[in-house]
Scaffold this active site. Structure first.
Site, PDB file in Angstrom:
ATOM      1  N   THR A  52      44.153   7.130   6.476  1.00  0.00           N
ATOM      2  CA  THR A  52      45.186   6.687   7.414  1.00  0.00           C
ATOM      3  C   THR A  52      44.842   7.089   8.840  1.00  0.00           C
ATOM      4  OG1 THR A  52      46.831   6.969   5.672  1.00  0.00           O
ATOM      5  CG2 THR A  52      47.648   6.781   7.921  1.00  0.00           C
ATOM      6  N   THR A  53      44.376   8.328   9.018  1.00  0.00           N
ATOM      7  CA  THR A  53      44.012   8.810  10.353  1.00  0.00           C
ATOM      8  C   THR A  53      42.843   8.018  10.913  1.00  0.00           C
ATOM      9  OG1 THR A  53      44.741  11.010   9.664  1.00  0.00           O
ATOM     10  CG2 THR A  53      43.437  10.889  11.677  1.00  0.00           C
ATOM     11  N   ARG A  55      54.810   6.622   4.233  1.00  0.00           N
ATOM     12  CA  ARG A  55      53.921   5.496   4.551  1.00  0.00           C
ATOM     13  C   ARG A  55      54.020   4.370   3.530  1.00  0.00           C
ATOM     14  NH1 ARG A  55      50.620   5.472   9.433  1.00  0.00           N
ATOM     15  NH2 ARG A  55      50.345   7.638  10.031  1.00  0.00           N
ATOM     16  N   TYR A  84      46.944  10.254  -3.650  1.00  0.00           N
ATOM     17  CA  TYR A  84      47.552  10.566  -2.354  1.00  0.00           C
ATOM     18  C   TYR A  84      48.998  10.095  -2.373  1.00  0.00           C
ATOM     19  CZ  TYR A  84      48.028  10.525   2.818  1.00  0.00           C
ATOM     20  OH  TYR A  84      48.438  10.727   4.117  1.00  0.00           O
ATOM     21  N   ILE A  86      43.990  18.400   3.480  1.00  0.00           N
ATOM     22  CA  ILE A  86      43.285  17.274   4.097  1.00  0.00           C
ATOM     23  C   ILE A  86      44.022  17.031   5.403  1.00  0.00           C
ATOM     24  CG2 ILE A  86      42.571  14.871   3.911  1.00  0.00           C
ATOM     25  CD1 ILE A  86      42.514  15.175   0.903  1.00  0.00           C
ATOM     26  N   TYR A 109      53.947  -0.966  -0.175  1.00  0.00           N
ATOM     27  CA  TYR A 109      54.747  -2.192  -0.079  1.00  0.00           C
ATOM     28  C   TYR A 109      55.204  -2.702  -1.436  1.00  0.00           C
ATOM     29  CZ  TYR A 109      56.657  -6.573   1.591  1.00  0.00           C
ATOM     30  OH  TYR A 109      57.527  -7.598   1.874  1.00  0.00           O
ATOM     31  N   LYS A 138      46.576  14.794  -2.954  1.00  0.00           N
ATOM     32  CA  LYS A 138      46.985  15.120  -1.588  1.00  0.00           C
ATOM     33  C   LYS A 138      48.487  14.873  -1.538  1.00  0.00           C
ATOM     34  CE  LYS A 138      46.429  13.903   3.290  1.00  0.00           C
ATOM     35  NZ  LYS A 138      45.803  13.004   4.301  1.00  0.00           N
TER      36      LYS A 138
END
Length: 297
Positions: free
Chosen positions: A45-46, A139, A134, A209, A108, A162
Site C-alpha cells: 500500500t505504501t 482499507r 494482511y 512492517i 471491495y 500483518k
C-alpha cells in the site's frame, strides 16, 4: 520462515513524469539496509500498488530482489481483490526470487470469513514461498475474525499475519488462541500499525512492517530490537521519542506524508500518483515540525 524484526513497506519513488525511479528505488533499498532493517516490502500500500500497472508491479519486485541480493529478506506485495490475480502475483514473486509474499484480504468484494480461509488456502496451494496475510479493515472493508486467523495459521505456507485492525486486545486474543493450538512457533504476528508496535510486541508480535521506517529506520530498528532483546525500558523510550513523528506521518492518507517527508529529506521519492495529491499546508507544517524535532531535516 521466522518473520522477526523491522520490515519496511517501501514507497515507490517516481520521476517528475511519474515513472518508476529505478535508480532512486535502489538507493532507498541501500539506505534502509545500511540502517539495519531485517526486510523490505515492494508494491505494498505504501508503494502505491493501487496505481501501479501490472508491468510496473512486476518491475518493482524484480528490482527489489536484484538490489537486495540476499542481504535482507524480500517481501513482494501480491494481494488483489481477485483470487486468480493474487495467485498470478504470488507465482511471479516466487519465480523472480522473493522470499515471501504479503497478501492483503480481498478489498471491495467483502468476502465472508469462510471465503477468506478458502482464498488463502487456494493461494497456498499455488505458492512456493511463504505467505503473510494482511488484515487492514480500514482499507478493505473486511476484518478477519480471530477464529479465521487461527484457521489460516493452520494452512501450509501461511506463516504470518500483518495485523492492522488497530486493536491491541485483538492481537492478545490472536496470540492466546495460537498458544492454545500450539501454533505460536509456526505463525508470526507482525504489527501493521507503527504507533502500536511496542504494545503489540509486548503481547506476542515479533516485529513490524512499517511505513514510517522509510523516514526514520534507525529508531524503529532500535525499538524493535530492544523489544526482541527484552530491553523494555529502552524500547519504551524510543516509542515515545517517535510518537509525534509517527502521528505526523499518518496525518493524511499513507503514503502522502511519508513521500513528502522523504522529499524534504532529499531521499528519492518524487510525486504522488492521483487520486492522491499534495498535503494541505497546515498538515505539512505539522510534518515539518516533527521532522525537525527528530533531527531529520
Amino acid at each position: 520462515m521466522n518473520f522477526e524484526g523491522t520490515y519496511v513497506a517501501m514507497v515507490t519513488p517516481f520521476t517528475s513524469d511519474k515513472q518508476i525511479d529505478e535508480e532512486g528505488f535502489r538507493s532507498n533499498i541501500n539506505f534502509l539496509i545500511d540502517n539495519g532493517v531485517n526486510g523490505l516490502l515492494a508494491a505494498g500500500t505504501t508503494g502505491e500498488s493501487a496505481t501501479l500497472t501490472h508491468d510496473e508491479h512486476h518491475k518493482i519486485i524484480e528490482i527489489l530482489v536484484d538490489e537486495v541480493d540476499g542481504r535482507v529478506e524480500t517481501l513482494a506485495g501480491a494481494g488483489s481483490n481477485s483470487t486468480d490475480e493474487a495467485v498470478s502475483l504470488i507465482k511471479f514473486s516466487g519465480d523472480v526470487g522473493a522470499d515471501a509474499a504479503l497478501v492483503i484480504t480481498p478489498y471491495y468484494n467483502k468476502p465472508q470469513q469462510h471465503a477468506l480461509i478458502e482464498h488463502y488456502r487456494t493461494l497456498s496451494e499455488y505458492s512456493e514461498i511463504p505467505i503473510i496475510a494482511y488484515n487492514v479493515p480500514s482499507r478493505t472493508g473486511v476484518n478477519m475474525d480471530v477464529e479465521t486467523i487461527v484457521e489460516i495459521a493452520k494452512i501450509d505456507n501461511m506463516e504470518a499475519i500483518k495485523e492492522a485492525s488497530g486493536s491491541v486486545s485483538k492481537v492478545s486474543e490472536i496470540y492466546g488462541s495460537l498458544l492454545n493450538e500450539g501454533l505460536e512457533e509456526d505463525f508470526n504476528i507482525l504489527s501493521g500499525e507503527d504507533g502500536l508496535t511496542l504494545p503489540l510486541m509486548s503481547l506476542g508480535a515479533t516485529g513490524v512492517i512499517s511505513a514510517s521506517a522509510n523516514v526514520d529506520p534507525k529508531r524503529m530498528v532500535l525499538m524493535v530490537d530492544s523489544m526482541l532483546n527484552d530491553n523494555y525500558t529502552r524500547a519504551q523510550e524510543l516509542h515515545y521519542e517517535m510518537m509525534d513523528l509517527i502521528k505526523a506521518l499518518f496525518i493524511e492518507t499513507n503514503p502522502v506524508p511519508a513521500k513528502t517527508a522523504m522529499n524534504l529529506m532529499n531521499l528519492p521519492s518524487g510525486p504522488l500518483r492521483r487520486p492522491l495529491i499534495d498535503m494541505k499546508e497546515n498538515n505539512l507544517e505539522v510534518l515539518k515540525k516533527a521532522l525537525k524535532e527528530s533531527n531529520l531535516i
